[in-house]
Motif scaffolding. Structure first.
Motif, mmCIF file in Angstrom:
data_model
loop_
_atom_site.group_PDB
_atom_site.id
_atom_site.type_symbol
_atom_site.label_atom_id
_atom_site.label_comp_id
_atom_site.label_asym_id
_atom_site.label_seq_id
_atom_site.Cartn_x
_atom_site.Cartn_y
_atom_site.Cartn_z
ATOM 1 N N THR A 199 3.558 47.293 60.249
ATOM 2 C CA THR A 199 4.804 46.845 60.871
ATOM 3 C C THR A 199 5.491 45.796 60.008
ATOM 4 N N LYS A 200 4.722 44.833 59.515
ATOM 5 C CA LYS A 200 5.287 43.802 58.636
ATOM 6 C C LYS A 200 5.904 44.418 57.390
ATOM 7 N N ILE A 201 5.189 45.348 56.800
ATOM 8 C CA ILE A 201 5.665 45.959 55.558
ATOM 9 C C ILE A 201 6.891 46.830 55.816
ATOM 10 N N PHE A 202 6.920 47.512 56.969
ATOM 11 C CA PHE A 202 8.106 48.313 57.293
ATOM 12 C C PHE A 202 9.357 47.455 57.362
ATOM 13 N N PHE A 203 9.301 46.345 58.129
ATOM 14 C CA PHE A 203 10.481 45.496 58.265
ATOM 15 C C PHE A 203 10.883 44.882 56.922
ATOM 16 N N SER A 204 9.898 44.460 56.146
ATOM 17 C CA SER A 204 10.199 43.870 54.844
ATOM 18 C C SER A 204 10.858 44.884 53.910
ATOM 19 N N THR A 205 10.330 46.102 53.899
ATOM 20 C CA THR A 205 10.885 47.158 53.046
ATOM 21 C C THR A 205 12.277 47.560 53.512
ATOM 22 N N ALA A 206 12.446 47.710 54.825
ATOM 23 C CA ALA A 206 13.744 48.118 55.366
ATOM 24 C C ALA A 206 14.821 47.081 55.099
ATOM 25 N N VAL A 207 14.475 45.798 55.246
ATOM 26 C CA VAL A 207 15.445 44.733 54.978
ATOM 27 C C VAL A 207 15.866 44.738 53.511
ATOM 28 N N ALA A 208 14.915 45.023 52.630
ATOM 29 C CA ALA A 208 15.233 45.058 51.199
ATOM 30 C C ALA A 208 16.132 46.242 50.837
ATOM 31 N N MET A 209 16.037 47.329 51.585
ATOM 32 C CA MET A 209 16.798 48.535 51.258
ATOM 33 C C MET A 209 18.129 48.636 51.972
ATOM 34 N N TRP A 210 18.177 48.167 53.236
ATOM 35 C CA TRP A 210 19.400 48.310 54.036
ATOM 36 C C TRP A 210 19.755 46.989 54.695
ATOM 37 N N ASP A 211 20.999 46.627 54.627
ATOM 38 C CA ASP A 211 21.513 45.439 55.310
ATOM 39 C C ASP A 211 22.038 45.887 56.671
ATOM 40 N N ALA A 214 16.584 34.170 50.860
ATOM 41 C CA ALA A 214 15.142 34.427 50.962
ATOM 42 C C ALA A 214 14.845 35.918 50.977
ATOM 43 N N ALA A 215 15.705 36.685 51.654
ATOM 44 C CA ALA A 215 15.505 38.133 51.703
ATOM 45 C C ALA A 215 15.674 38.752 50.331
ATOM 46 N N SER A 216 16.617 38.241 49.556
ATOM 47 C CA SER A 216 16.827 38.745 48.195
ATOM 48 C C SER A 216 15.606 38.470 47.333
ATOM 49 N N ARG A 217 15.061 37.257 47.473
ATOM 50 C CA ARG A 217 13.855 36.926 46.713
ATOM 51 C C ARG A 217 12.692 37.815 47.129
ATOM 52 N N SER A 218 12.605 38.036 48.460
ATOM 53 C CA SER A 218 11.533 38.880 48.972
ATOM 54 C C SER A 218 11.647 40.301 48.451
ATOM 55 N N SER A 219 12.887 40.824 48.405
ATOM 56 C CA SER A 219 13.082 42.192 47.942
ATOM 57 C C SER A 219 12.727 42.329 46.469
ATOM 58 N N VAL A 220 12.966 41.259 45.706
ATOM 59 C CA VAL A 220 12.592 41.279 44.287
ATOM 60 C C VAL A 220 11.079 41.317 44.152
ATOM 61 N N GLU A 221 10.397 40.515 45.029
ATOM 62 C CA GLU A 221 8.932 40.502 44.991
ATOM 63 C C GLU A 221 8.345 41.845 45.395
ATOM 64 N N LEU A 222 9.035 42.517 46.346
ATOM 65 C CA LEU A 222 8.548 43.835 46.772
ATOM 66 C C LEU A 222 8.662 44.861 45.649
#
Length: 387
Positions: free
Chosen positions: A203-215, A97-105
């Motif tokens: 806050t939501k966007i920060f966590f979403s962006t950070a998860v997409a960039m760093w594991d 799900a995180a991978s899909r989310s990062s693609v959407e971002l």
């Protein structure tokens, strides 16, 4: 004249026949029937049978606990295996799900081409007008230049100022941040329109962006008027590393303010019950940390997570119905000197220090250097931290 009947037995044979039959009867009776046991024999026999049963039950009881223990061990191992499998499946779902989310971002920046494994990602919340605050943080607890990159490579600790963009595209405010970032290379730019009342969305966007960039194992949000000891923060978080979903901070439960035109007014106060009620327990907004699974959860469900007026309340509400461990760590909300100084002298170095009355360090630009001098852990602490 002779009689017509058969030959008669002589009278002298009759006693002989009687004695013979009597002896045969005694012999037959001895072989076919045993005399009844006496009462003493019956008691003795019953005692022997009881002893044999007790011995048999004792042997079975000695075998049974071992057998039961083996069975329980097998059941426990099976239960652990099922739990481990469930966690693995859950983790795979989260990662997918995180991978899909990062693609959407989207992958607008080159850093987003591949996620990098890190220990913790720290986002320092800042605004366009806070240049002096940022400089005061750079001059105290936040490493700069090559040391910032070295901290990422060697300790897996990422520190960035997080900021969105202005409502007007390519405005003077955006260009000023671009110039500052070119100089320091310590910003995380978010797809978000800046505004004080938009902190929950940010806050939501920060966590979403950070998860997409760093594991990372942990994602931390901190305000730019708070003093942080990075080594102590890393050491504390490392102790909770084995836990799947943790939410760490100074937990509080403040009043729900229904009155308009007051700071921290809650327009949706009616959702929290009768007037005068308090919020559910949540971490204060100056600094908090969440584990990877929770940051991923925010990233996946970002569009449907409700935003309340206050960012820290919003974050707490997103976790209230989940299996999350709330960890109340008072070292994350020490006061400024003399409070944090006394604790440091006693060997209990604070993670973060600020003034509750100002929701941060009062006049932080002027005061944070003194806080760092008196309450700082030392420049080498973060490099020596066991992560």
């Amino acid at each position: 004249m002779k009689s017509r009947g058969g030959s008669r037995i002589s009278a002298k044979w009759i006693p002989i026949f009687c004695v013979s039959f009597f002896l045969l009867g005694i012999l037959f009776s001895d072989r076919m029937w045993s005399p009844p046991e006496s009462s003493g024999q019956l008691v003795s026999r019953a005692r022997r049978e009881q002893e044999m049963r007790m011995l048999s039950e004792d042997c079975e009881s000695k075998k049974k606990p071992a057998d039961d223990k083996d069975v329980m061990q097998q059941v426990h191992k099976t239960h652990e295996a099922i739990q481990s499998l469930d966690k693995s499946i859950e983790s795979l779902h989260m990662e997918l799900a995180a991978s899909r989310s990062s693609v959407e971002l989207g992958s607008g920046s080159g850093d987003q081409k591949a996620t990098k494994k890190m220990f913790m990602v720290i986002g320092i919340n800042t605004a366009f007008s806070s240049r002096k605050r940022r400089d005061s943080v750079r001059e105290t607890w936040m490493p700069q230049g090559e040391k910032l990159l070295q901290l990422e490579r060697e300790k897996g600790i990422v520190v960035r100022f997080m900021i969105g963009h202005s409502a007007t595209s390519n405005s003077i405010l955006d260009r000023a941040i671009d110039s500052e970032d070119a100089q320091h290379k310590d910003f995380l730019r978010l797809e978000h329109v800046e505004g004080y009342h938009e902190l929950s969305a940010k806050t939501k966007i920060f966590f979403s962006t950070a998860v997409a960039m760093w594991d990372a194992d942990y994602y931390i949000k901190v305000d730019d008027d708070v003093h942080v000891n990075l080594g102590m923060l890393a050491t504390t978080l490392a102790r909770h590393r084995s836990k799947p979903r943790v939410y760490i901070g100074c937990m509080k439960s403040g009043p729900v303010l229904s009155q308009k035109n007051v700071k921290y007014h809650e327009p949706e106060y009616w959702k929290f019950g009768e007037e005068g009620n308090k919020y559910f327990r949540h971490a204060t907004g100056q600094i908090y940390a969440i584990s990877k699974d929770l940051a991923t959860y925010i990233s996946i469900n970002q569009p449907i997570l409700h935003k309340y007026a206050n960012e820290d309340v919003s974050l707490g509400s997103w976790f209230i119905g989940l299996e999350v461990e709330h960890i109340d760590d008072r070292n994350m909300c020490c006061g400024t000197p003399p409070d944090c100084e006394w604790k440091a002298q006693a060997g209990n170095v604070c993670i973060a220090s600020f003034d509750w009355s100002c929701s941060g360090i009062c006049k932080s630009v002027e005061k944070i250097k003194d806080v760092h001098r008196r309450c700082g852990e030392g420049d080498g602490a973060v490099w020596d931290a066991l992560i």
